[in-house]
Design a protein around this motif. Structure first.
Motif, PDB file in Angstrom:
ATOM      1  N   GLN A  52     -17.861   3.169 -19.666  1.00 47.09           N
ATOM      2  CA  GLN A  52     -18.284   3.430 -18.290  1.00 47.09           C
ATOM      3  C   GLN A  52     -17.119   3.789 -17.371  1.00 47.09           C
ATOM      4  OE1 GLN A  52     -21.095   0.408 -16.646  1.00 47.09           O
ATOM      5  NE2 GLN A  52     -21.219  -0.327 -18.755  1.00 47.09           N
ATOM      6  N   ILE A  53     -15.892   3.620 -17.824  1.00 47.03           N
ATOM      7  CA  ILE A  53     -14.738   3.973 -16.992  1.00 47.03           C
ATOM      8  C   ILE A  53     -14.747   5.481 -16.786  1.00 47.03           C
ATOM      9  CG2 ILE A  53     -12.217   3.982 -16.855  1.00 47.03           C
ATOM     10  CD1 ILE A  53     -12.244   1.398 -18.497  1.00 47.03           C
ATOM     11  N   ASP A  54     -14.799   5.897 -15.523  1.00 45.64           N
ATOM     12  CA  ASP A  54     -15.120   7.278 -15.183  1.00 45.64           C
ATOM     13  C   ASP A  54     -13.908   7.990 -14.583  1.00 45.64           C
ATOM     14  OD1 ASP A  54     -16.181   9.652 -14.267  1.00 45.64           O
ATOM     15  OD2 ASP A  54     -17.869   8.731 -13.212  1.00 45.64           O
ATOM     16  N   PRO A  55     -13.374   9.019 -15.242  1.00 42.60           N
ATOM     17  CA  PRO A  55     -12.245   9.765 -14.671  1.00 42.60           C
ATOM     18  C   PRO A  55     -12.540  10.329 -13.286  1.00 42.60           C
ATOM     19  CG  PRO A  55     -12.595  10.380 -16.965  1.00 42.60           C
ATOM     20  CD  PRO A  55     -13.758   9.527 -16.572  1.00 42.60           C
ATOM     21  N   LYS A  56     -13.799  10.691 -13.018  1.00 44.88           N
ATOM     22  CA  LYS A  56     -14.132  11.236 -11.699  1.00 44.88           C
ATOM     23  C   LYS A  56     -14.047  10.162 -10.627  1.00 44.88           C
ATOM     24  CE  LYS A  56     -17.027  15.015 -13.397  1.00 44.88           C
ATOM     25  NZ  LYS A  56     -18.390  15.627 -13.415  1.00 44.88           N
ATOM     26  N   ARG A  57     -14.417   8.949 -10.961  1.00 43.58           N
ATOM     27  CA  ARG A  57     -14.275   7.849 -10.007  1.00 43.58           C
ATOM     28  C   ARG A  57     -12.796   7.512  -9.807  1.00 43.58           C
ATOM     29  NH1 ARG A  57     -18.856   5.116  -8.458  1.00 43.58           N
ATOM     30  NH2 ARG A  57     -17.487   3.462  -7.724  1.00 43.58           N
ATOM     31  N   ILE A  58     -12.015   7.553 -10.883  1.00 42.58           N
ATOM     32  CA  ILE A  58     -10.567   7.366 -10.761  1.00 42.58           C
ATOM     33  C   ILE A  58      -9.994   8.401  -9.793  1.00 42.58           C
ATOM     34  CG2 ILE A  58      -8.371   7.524 -12.005  1.00 42.58           C
ATOM     35  CD1 ILE A  58      -9.752   5.036 -12.879  1.00 42.58           C
ATOM     36  N   GLN A  59     -10.381   9.647  -9.971  1.00 41.17           N
ATOM     37  CA  GLN A  59      -9.912  10.730  -9.103  1.00 41.17           C
ATOM     38  C   GLN A  59     -10.324  10.479  -7.652  1.00 41.17           C
ATOM     39  OE1 GLN A  59     -11.230  14.623 -10.314  1.00 41.17           O
ATOM     40  NE2 GLN A  59     -10.334  15.655  -8.540  1.00 41.17           N
ATOM     41  N   ALA A  60     -11.574  10.087  -7.441  1.00 40.14           N
ATOM     42  CA  ALA A  60     -12.066   9.870  -6.077  1.00 40.14           C
ATOM     43  C   ALA A  60     -11.291   8.750  -5.383  1.00 40.14           C
ATOM     44  CB  ALA A  60     -13.558   9.556  -6.106  1.00 40.14           C
ATOM     45  N   ILE A  61     -10.973   7.696  -6.118  1.00 45.42           N
ATOM     46  CA  ILE A  61     -10.220   6.584  -5.542  1.00 45.42           C
ATOM     47  C   ILE A  61      -8.819   7.049  -5.150  1.00 45.42           C
ATOM     48  CG2 ILE A  61      -9.130   4.357  -6.050  1.00 45.42           C
ATOM     49  CD1 ILE A  61     -11.610   3.770  -7.846  1.00 45.42           C
ATOM     50  N   ILE A  62      -8.147   7.743  -6.048  1.00 43.20           N
ATOM     51  CA  ILE A  62      -6.778   8.188  -5.767  1.00 43.20           C
ATOM     52  C   ILE A  62      -6.764   9.156  -4.583  1.00 43.20           C
ATOM     53  CG2 ILE A  62      -4.855   9.549  -6.684  1.00 43.20           C
ATOM     54  CD1 ILE A  62      -5.436   8.286  -9.419  1.00 43.20           C
ATOM     55  N   GLU A  63      -7.686  10.105  -4.563  1.00 44.91           N
ATOM     56  CA  GLU A  63      -7.713  11.068  -3.459  1.00 44.91           C
ATOM     57  C   GLU A  63      -8.046  10.383  -2.131  1.00 44.91           C
ATOM     58  OE1 GLU A  63     -10.369  14.094  -4.862  1.00 44.91           O
ATOM     59  OE2 GLU A  63      -8.791  15.114  -6.013  1.00 44.91           O
ATOM     60  N   LYS A  64      -8.896   9.380  -2.152  1.00 48.78           N
ATOM     61  CA  LYS A  64      -9.182   8.626  -0.923  1.00 48.78           C
ATOM     62  C   LYS A  64      -7.937   7.890  -0.447  1.00 48.78           C
ATOM     63  CE  LYS A  64     -11.733   6.840   2.352  1.00 48.78           C
ATOM     64  NZ  LYS A  64     -12.272   7.691   3.454  1.00 48.78           N
ATOM     65  N   LEU A  65      -7.206   7.269  -1.349  1.00 48.48           N
ATOM     66  CA  LEU A  65      -5.985   6.575  -0.955  1.00 48.48           C
ATOM     67  C   LEU A  65      -4.967   7.549  -0.380  1.00 48.48           C
ATOM     68  CD1 LEU A  65      -5.653   4.080  -3.960  1.00 48.48           C
ATOM     69  CD2 LEU A  65      -6.291   3.522  -1.606  1.00 48.48           C
ATOM     70  N   VAL A  66      -4.844   8.714  -0.986  1.00 48.81           N
ATOM     71  CA  VAL A  66      -3.919   9.731  -0.466  1.00 48.81           C
ATOM     72  C   VAL A  66      -4.325  10.163   0.938  1.00 48.81           C
ATOM     73  CG1 VAL A  66      -3.136  12.122  -0.795  1.00 48.81           C
ATOM     74  CG2 VAL A  66      -3.206  10.554  -2.744  1.00 48.81           C
ATOM     75  N   SER A  67      -5.620  10.175   1.221  1.00 46.02           N
ATOM     76  CA  SER A  67      -6.117  10.669   2.514  1.00 46.02           C
ATOM     77  C   SER A  67      -5.666   9.820   3.692  1.00 46.02           C
ATOM     78  CB  SER A  67      -7.646  10.740   2.493  1.00 46.02           C
ATOM     79  OG  SER A  67      -8.246   9.448   2.625  1.00 46.02           O
ATOM     80  N   PHE A  68      -5.173   8.609   3.442  1.00 36.80           N
ATOM     81  CA  PHE A  68      -4.703   7.768   4.537  1.00 36.80           C
ATOM     82  C   PHE A  68      -3.309   8.175   5.015  1.00 36.80           C
ATOM     83  CE2 PHE A  68      -7.769   4.953   2.299  1.00 36.80           C
ATOM     84  CZ  PHE A  68      -8.698   4.849   3.323  1.00 36.80           C
ATOM     85  N   GLY A  69      -2.768   9.230   4.471  1.00 42.65           N
ATOM     86  CA  GLY A  69      -1.491   9.771   4.921  1.00 42.65           C
ATOM     87  C   GLY A  69      -0.317   9.008   4.366  1.00 42.65           C
ATOM     88  N   THR A  70      -0.025   7.881   4.965  1.00 43.56           N
ATOM     89  CA  THR A  70       0.984   6.969   4.432  1.00 43.56           C
ATOM     90  C   THR A  70       0.369   5.591   4.247  1.00 43.56           C
ATOM     91  OG1 THR A  70       3.141   5.916   4.812  1.00 43.56           O
ATOM     92  CG2 THR A  70       1.813   6.408   6.771  1.00 43.56           C
ATOM     93  N   ARG A  71       0.821   4.910   3.203  1.00 36.75           N
ATOM     94  CA  ARG A  71       0.431   3.516   2.991  1.00 36.75           C
ATOM     95  C   ARG A  71       1.684   2.631   2.949  1.00 36.75           C
ATOM     96  NH1 ARG A  71      -1.950   6.217  -1.045  1.00 36.75           N
ATOM     97  NH2 ARG A  71      -1.073   4.884  -2.693  1.00 36.75           N
ATOM     98  N   HIS A  72       2.716   3.091   3.623  1.00 36.02           N
ATOM     99  CA  HIS A  72       3.923   2.272   3.758  1.00 36.02           C
ATOM    100  C   HIS A  72       3.522   0.912   4.312  1.00 36.02           C
ATOM    101  CE1 HIS A  72       7.786   0.827   5.297  1.00 36.02           C
ATOM    102  NE2 HIS A  72       8.382   1.756   4.569  1.00 36.02           N
ATOM    103  N   THR A  73       4.075  -0.147   3.778  1.00 36.88           N
ATOM    104  CA  THR A  73       3.646  -1.495   4.154  1.00 36.88           C
ATOM    105  C   THR A  73       3.825  -1.761   5.639  1.00 36.88           C
ATOM    106  OG1 THR A  73       4.218  -2.257   1.933  1.00 36.88           O
ATOM    107  CG2 THR A  73       3.891  -3.950   3.587  1.00 36.88           C
ATOM    108  N   ALA A  74       4.792  -1.099   6.263  1.00 37.26           N
ATOM    109  CA  ALA A  74       5.027  -1.290   7.699  1.00 37.26           C
ATOM    110  C   ALA A  74       4.389  -0.180   8.532  1.00 37.26           C
ATOM    111  CB  ALA A  74       6.524  -1.357   7.973  1.00 37.26           C
ATOM    112  N   SER A  75       3.466   0.596   7.939  1.00 35.72           N
ATOM    113  CA  SER A  75       2.778   1.632   8.714  1.00 35.72           C
ATOM    114  C   SER A  75       1.674   1.001   9.555  1.00 35.72           C
ATOM    115  CB  SER A  75       2.225   2.709   7.777  1.00 35.72           C
ATOM    116  OG  SER A  75       1.269   2.162   6.885  1.00 35.72           O
TER     117      SER A  75
END
Length: 464
Positions: A52-75
């Motif tokens: 059930q591990i889905d490459p498309k869901r993996i892709q969607a998660i990574i692209e969503k995380l990238v969409s936040f611009g920066t995830r620097h801990t002090a951002s």
């Protein structure tokens, strides 16, 4: 199994003497090396979960995380669309959605603390972890952890403004924790599994240190931690490509050991038999099969040169832990400002990820996690008798408080210059055994076999 061994085990069971025999030695005689150890294979339930591990869901998660611009801990922590606060809230929301399908077995928390200023944090900074806990149905205090870090960075560790996509480092690891949480939420492991996304890794492992210390203070019996950090790309620099292998870094002598503990291990040649090594051997055994389609390349060192990861926080607390990292890295896509130089794209962008590969690494983790959580715990306080000179070897260990879930025990062994356990002797439901193997010649361990067929990692004996 040799006939004499079978008769010994069957006799033990047929007499109904299992409980009474728990402190009596079972001697394997006549002498024999035991059977060839056959790797544990995923059962139907585990195979179904892994598929059930889905490459498309993996892709969607990574692209969503990238969409936040920066995830620097002090951002920014309050902007709803940019910064680590928005990423934190989205991950927690997704985890709560997964937990809703668990009939109350999975809970989601966001434990946080204020990190005071350091060289990597000019100002006091809130650091938050997101943890989805799937409570074990039989042994809730026995815990296994899978983790990735959701913070990201660019070239300057202090730059909390510019875009830091963090697709591979470490959106890929977070995606594995989240995807496994989604799938396993509807199942019932015997022991507890924690699916974590931690922050502050790039500045000094702050989030994982907080998590590991908290578990230690709570008295949790953490018997394994799997750290996924940079597991999203099968291609490295110079055209290297290995889409069906993952590196697993396995630390040697535990950093929590005292000098006397290290000396005791060294005295019996046990430098290659730390709890982390036993966890690594277990992962290599259960995670290389036709379902995962992956080769696990075990590397006996804590991490790559000049690098580190969240598994170290757990090792510092005395918990077995390993780190997964892709087989070939491209350093132009790690810790870099997003830019083009002489036609070369720098930056940790999603376009450089291999989502099918990332999903296969998720299967490696899933096979290990579920096999750990469904098996009995690793035998505790295993001792090898060194009081007399003998060519036999006598092993003793604690009676497991959950003995009713255990079908039998096995002695595993290997030649001292071999990496993996490769021979096994079935010894029945006992906690003391004498085997016709010389402790001077081989390395031995003991593992528990559950009534469900799952087998624990091996324990390594200390001298009496």
């Amino acid at each position: 199994m040799r006939i004499a061994q079978r008769l010994a085990a069957l006799c033990l069971l047929a007499t109904g003497a299992c409980a009474q025999s728990l402190m009596e030695p079972l001697t394997i005689w006549p002498p024999g090396p035991g059977d060839v150890l056959v790797a544990q294979q995923p059962d139907n339930e585990l195979s179904s979960m892994l598929n059930q591990i889905d490459p498309k869901r993996i892709q969607a998660i990574i692209e969503k995380l990238v969409s936040f611009g920066t995830r620097h801990t002090a951002s920014n922590q309050t902007d709803p669309v940019r910064g680590i606060g928005a990423a934190r809230d989205w991950i927690a929301s997704q985890m709560r959605t997964f937990a809703a399908a668990s009939n109350g077995r999975m809970t989601v928390t966001v434990p946080s603390f204020i990190q005071q200023p350091t060289n990597s944090f000019p100002n006091a900074t809130l650091i938050s972890n997101i943890i989805a806990t799937l409570t074990g149905s039989k042994e809730p205090n026995r815990v296994y952890v899978v983790s990735g870090h959701y913070d990201s960075r660019v070239t300057s560790i202090l730059n909390n403004i510019d875009d830091a996509p963090g697709a591979d480092d470490d959106g890929s690891g977070v995606a594995i924790s989240m995807e496994l949480a989604r799938i396993m939420a509807t199942h019932q492991p015997a022991a507890t599994i924690m699916f974590a996304a931690v922050a502050g890794e790039e500045q000094g492992l702050f989030g994982s240190d907080f998590m590991a210390k908290t578990l230690k203070q709570q008295g949790a019996d953490v018997q394994g931690m799997l750290d996924n950090d940079i597991v999203g790309a099968s291609k490295g620099d110079a055209g290297s490509n290995d889409p069906f292998s993952i590196r697993m870094f396995v630390s040697g002598l535990p950093p929590s050991n005292t000098a006397s503990q290290n000396n005791a291990l060294a005295s019996i040649g046990g430098e290659n038999d730390s709890p982390a090594h036993q966890l690594g051997r277990f992962v290599a055994e259960v995670s290389q099969n036709s379902v995962t389609q992956m080769n696990v390349r075990t590397i006996f060192r804590p991490d790559r040169f000049l690098r580190g990861g969240d598994h170290e926080s757990f090792l510092d607390q005395g918990f077995p832990a390993v780190r997964f990292t892709e087989p070939h890295e491209n350093f132009a896509h790690q810790h870099q400002d997003v830019r083009i130089v002489n036609g070369v794209q720098f930056g940790d962008l999603a376009e450089f990820c291999d989502f099918d590969f990332n999903a296969r690494v998720g299967k490696v983790n899933g096979a290990a996690l579920w096999s750990l959580a469904q098996a009995p715990g690793t035998p505790k306080n295993l001792i090898i008798d060194t009081s007399v000179l003998t060519n036999n070897s006598t092993l003793t260990w604690d009676v497991d408080p959950h003995q009713d879930e255990i079908a039998s025990y096995e002695v595993v062994w290997r030649e001292t210059d071999q990496a993996q356990w490769n021979r096994v002797i079935s010894i029945g439901l006992v906690n003391k055994v004498t085997v016709d193997l010389s402790k001077d010649n081989v390395q031995m361990g003991v593992r528990a076999v559950g009534k469900n067929g799952f087998k624990s990692p091996a324990a390594f004996p200390m001298p009496s």
